[in-house]
Design an enzyme around this catalytic site. Structure first.
Site, PDB file in Angstrom:
ATOM      1  N   TYR A   4      47.128  22.240 -90.371  1.00  0.00           N
ATOM      2  CA  TYR A   4      47.214  23.006 -91.612  1.00  0.00           C
ATOM      3  C   TYR A   4      46.424  22.313 -92.712  1.00  0.00           C
ATOM      4  O   TYR A   4      46.157  21.101 -92.661  1.00  0.00           O
ATOM      5  CB  TYR A   4      48.669  23.208 -92.044  1.00  0.00           C
ATOM      6  CG  TYR A   4      49.373  21.951 -92.509  1.00  0.00           C
ATOM      7  CD1 TYR A   4      49.333  21.544 -93.841  1.00  0.00           C
ATOM      8  CD2 TYR A   4      50.101  21.175 -91.617  1.00  0.00           C
ATOM      9  CE1 TYR A   4      49.990  20.399 -94.269  1.00  0.00           C
ATOM     10  CE2 TYR A   4      50.763  20.032 -92.030  1.00  0.00           C
ATOM     11  CZ  TYR A   4      50.705  19.645 -93.358  1.00  0.00           C
ATOM     12  OH  TYR A   4      51.347  18.498 -93.782  1.00  0.00           O
ATOM     13  N   CYS A   5      46.028  23.094 -93.716  1.00  0.00           N
ATOM     14  CA  CYS A   5      45.361  22.576 -94.912  1.00  0.00           C
ATOM     15  C   CYS A   5      45.708  23.502 -96.078  1.00  0.00           C
ATOM     16  O   CYS A   5      46.602  24.337 -95.952  1.00  0.00           O
ATOM     17  CB  CYS A   5      43.849  22.471 -94.700  1.00  0.00           C
ATOM     18  SG  CYS A   5      43.038  24.048 -94.367  1.00  0.00           S
ATOM     19  N   THR A   6      45.018  23.370 -97.189  1.00  0.00           N
ATOM     20  CA  THR A   6      45.385  24.123 -98.395  1.00  0.00           C
ATOM     21  C   THR A   6      45.243  25.631 -98.226  1.00  0.00           C
ATOM     22  O   THR A   6      46.195  26.383 -98.414  1.00  0.00           O
ATOM     23  CB  THR A   6      44.528  23.665 -99.590  1.00  0.00           C
ATOM     24  OG1 THR A   6      44.654  22.257 -99.757  1.00  0.00           O
ATOM     25  CG2 THR A   6      44.973  24.364-100.872  1.00  0.00           C
ATOM     26  N   GLY A  65      43.079  27.012 -95.499  1.00  0.00           N
ATOM     27  CA  GLY A  65      42.664  27.351 -94.147  1.00  0.00           C
ATOM     28  C   GLY A  65      41.257  26.959 -93.771  1.00  0.00           C
ATOM     29  O   GLY A  65      40.938  26.825 -92.585  1.00  0.00           O
ATOM     30  N   ILE A  85      48.426  26.531 -96.521  1.00  0.00           N
ATOM     31  CA  ILE A  85      49.710  26.339 -97.205  1.00  0.00           C
ATOM     32  C   ILE A  85      49.944  27.438 -98.237  1.00  0.00           C
ATOM     33  O   ILE A  85      51.078  27.882 -98.435  1.00  0.00           O
ATOM     34  CB  ILE A  85      49.746  24.951 -97.889  1.00  0.00           C
ATOM     35  CG1 ILE A  85      49.524  23.848 -96.849  1.00  0.00           C
ATOM     36  CG2 ILE A  85      51.079  24.731 -98.598  1.00  0.00           C
ATOM     37  CD1 ILE A  85      49.201  22.495 -97.445  1.00  0.00           C
TER      38      ILE A  85
END
Length: 471
Positions: free
Chosen positions: A331-333, A335, A361
């Site tokens: 996951y990241c901020t 995508g 997220i």
């Protein structure tokens, strides 16, 4: 890099033996291409240091001048003598200068648009007016004042002429009075812009109707904010729409892992956490930077202690055994880093499965504000963070009380973010570490003539560039 940008160029080809064991260890962690850059920066730093010790003596009127070097209350008349002295006595300073120069060079390589070459390229003018929406029914006041939003989006697709798209984006954002950052490349577009709700809605419509992108409105992540969240508008053409430092033609976004909707990702994390310590076949991987995961992350995740996303490939390379035969949930901020990050991880052919959180997220918090992600979400604008739950998972740098509001280090040229609570800031603790604190020269007080030495403090000295995580 042009030779006229390099001080004391006569030293650049010398073989230097001025690295400490720690510096050599860090250099060995770099990839081959990065070691080449680092080696150049070491020679450049050494040359600059020696040049700063040079004293030119004019013998008499009409005669040629001679040079010597003064250092450590000694005078050296030969190149070789000052070279040996600096290499033996000032290794720590050279290493520090090298690191600073190398970080500056990397930042320029990552962030410098490719538009300079475009200025020299002759091409037929393209009419982009057809892509600019008609805003005559909207008043200037509606575009400038009123409730605002910040948009975060990306879209991978083939862009045949990114410079035309760049010109259109700049004109579109200026027409709508939007600020922010937009990166355009042949592989797509990535942006975060802020403005009034009216203006951002028009922008979304323009992106959805453009023949190259035809984005879906669901591809935009929104949060409260506005044009004030950015200091300016920056639109440019780059090699990558997210700077991972790997040629998109070598590792393409098309190799990305399986996209999981927030609901499916939530179920996977729920199953992962239910197993607790017994779950040895799954890794919940945060592919953001350390200062992002420090203030907010998924519970029980692996959060690499890296400073920027361009270090992620090296992190994977040096921790391959960690991922062998594992199922990875990334996951990241928003995508976009997972698109390239998961593709790079899959290219190593060690993982059993690689999944990524679709929409990042941002989208997860829309569905699960009180889910498994706890703390703040770091954003790359003047807000620094946005929140959906009240958890504070980080501490004040100085007193240890719960605190998660970042401020820039007060020391000039240091770009580190610092967590210092109200009480500690009132007591003067406004720097990122004691070393910076003792410098005593703030951004406003320091002279503009001072040499630009970036992030020379405990924060960078004590952190390995590429951590090795063992489980």
């Amino acid at each position: 890099m042009a030779s006229d940008e390099t001080p004391c160029s006569e030293f650049l080809d010398w073989e230097l033996d001025c690295s400490s064991s720690n510096g050599l260890k860090q250099e060995r962690q770099l990839s081959a291409s990065q070691r080449k850059y680092y080696s150049f920066c070491r020679r450049k730093s050494f040359a600059a240091f020696v040049a700063s010790k040079r004293v030119v003596i004019q013998e008499s009127v009409g005669t040629s001048s001679s040079s010597s070097w003064c250092c450590c209350v000694q005078t050296f008349k030969e190149h070789s003598a000052i070279h040996k002295h600096v290499a033996k006595t000032h290794a720590a300073e050279i290493q520090q200068l090298t690191r600073s120069t190398y970080e500056d060079l990397l930042s320029k390589l990552e962030e410098e648009p490719e538009s300079q070459q475009q200025k020299e390229r002759e091409s037929d003018p393209v009419d982009i007016s057809a892509w600019i929406p008609d805003t005559r029914h909207i008043s200037e006041e509606q575009l400038k004042k009123g409730p605002g939003k910040v948009l975060l989006y990306y879209h991978y697709c083939q862009v045949d002429d990114p410079h035309i798209i760049c010109a259109w984006q700049k004109a579109l954002c200026e027409r709508l009075h939007l600020t922010g950052k937009v990166r355009v490349a042949t592989e797509g577009i990535n942006g975060t812009v802020g403005g009034t709700k009216v203006a951002t809605d028009v922008y979304i419509d323009a992106m959805c109707s453009h023949p190259v992108f035809r984005m879906d409105k669901e591809g935009f992540k929104t949060s409260d904010g506005g044009a004030e969240c950015f200091t300016e508008l920056r639109v440019g053409v780059y090699k990558e729409i997210v700077p991972m430092g790997v040629d998109p033609d070598v590792v393409s976004y098309q190799l990305a892992g399986v996209h999981l909707e927030p609901e499916d990702f939530h179920k996977e994390v729920e199953a992962f956490m239910a197993k607790g310590d017994l779950c040895s076949d799954t890794i919940l991987l945060d592919c953001r930077n350390f200062y992002e995961s420090k203030i907010g992350r998924f519970t029980q995740c692996l959060a690499p202690n890296i400073r920027k996303f361009s270090y992620f490939p090296d992190y994977v390379d040096q921790n391959l055994e960690l991922f062998r035969d594992k199922k990875v949930l990334m996951y990241c901020t928003g995508g976009i880093r997972c698109e390239r990050g998961s593709a790079y991880l899959r290219s190593k052919d060690v993982c059993k499965e690689v999944y990524q959180l679709k929409g990042g997220i941002h989208k997860y918090l829309e569905s699960f504000p009180e889910g498994f992600y706890r703390g703040k979400l770091f954003v790359f604008d003047e807000r620094y963070t946005i929140s959906s739950n009240s958890d504070i998972i980080s501490d004040c740098r100085y007193c240890g009380c719960p605190w998660d509001r970042y401020e820039l280090c007060s020391t000039q040229f240091c770009c580190q973010l610092v967590l210092s609570c109200h009480s500690c800031r009132q007591d003067g603790h406004t720097a990122c570490c004691p070393t910076c604190q003792t410098k005593g020269r703030t951004r406003g007080e320091a002279s503009s003539a001072a040499p630009h030495l970036k992030e020379e403090c405990e924060c960078t000295d004590g952190r390995p560039r590429i951590p090795q995580d063992v489980r």
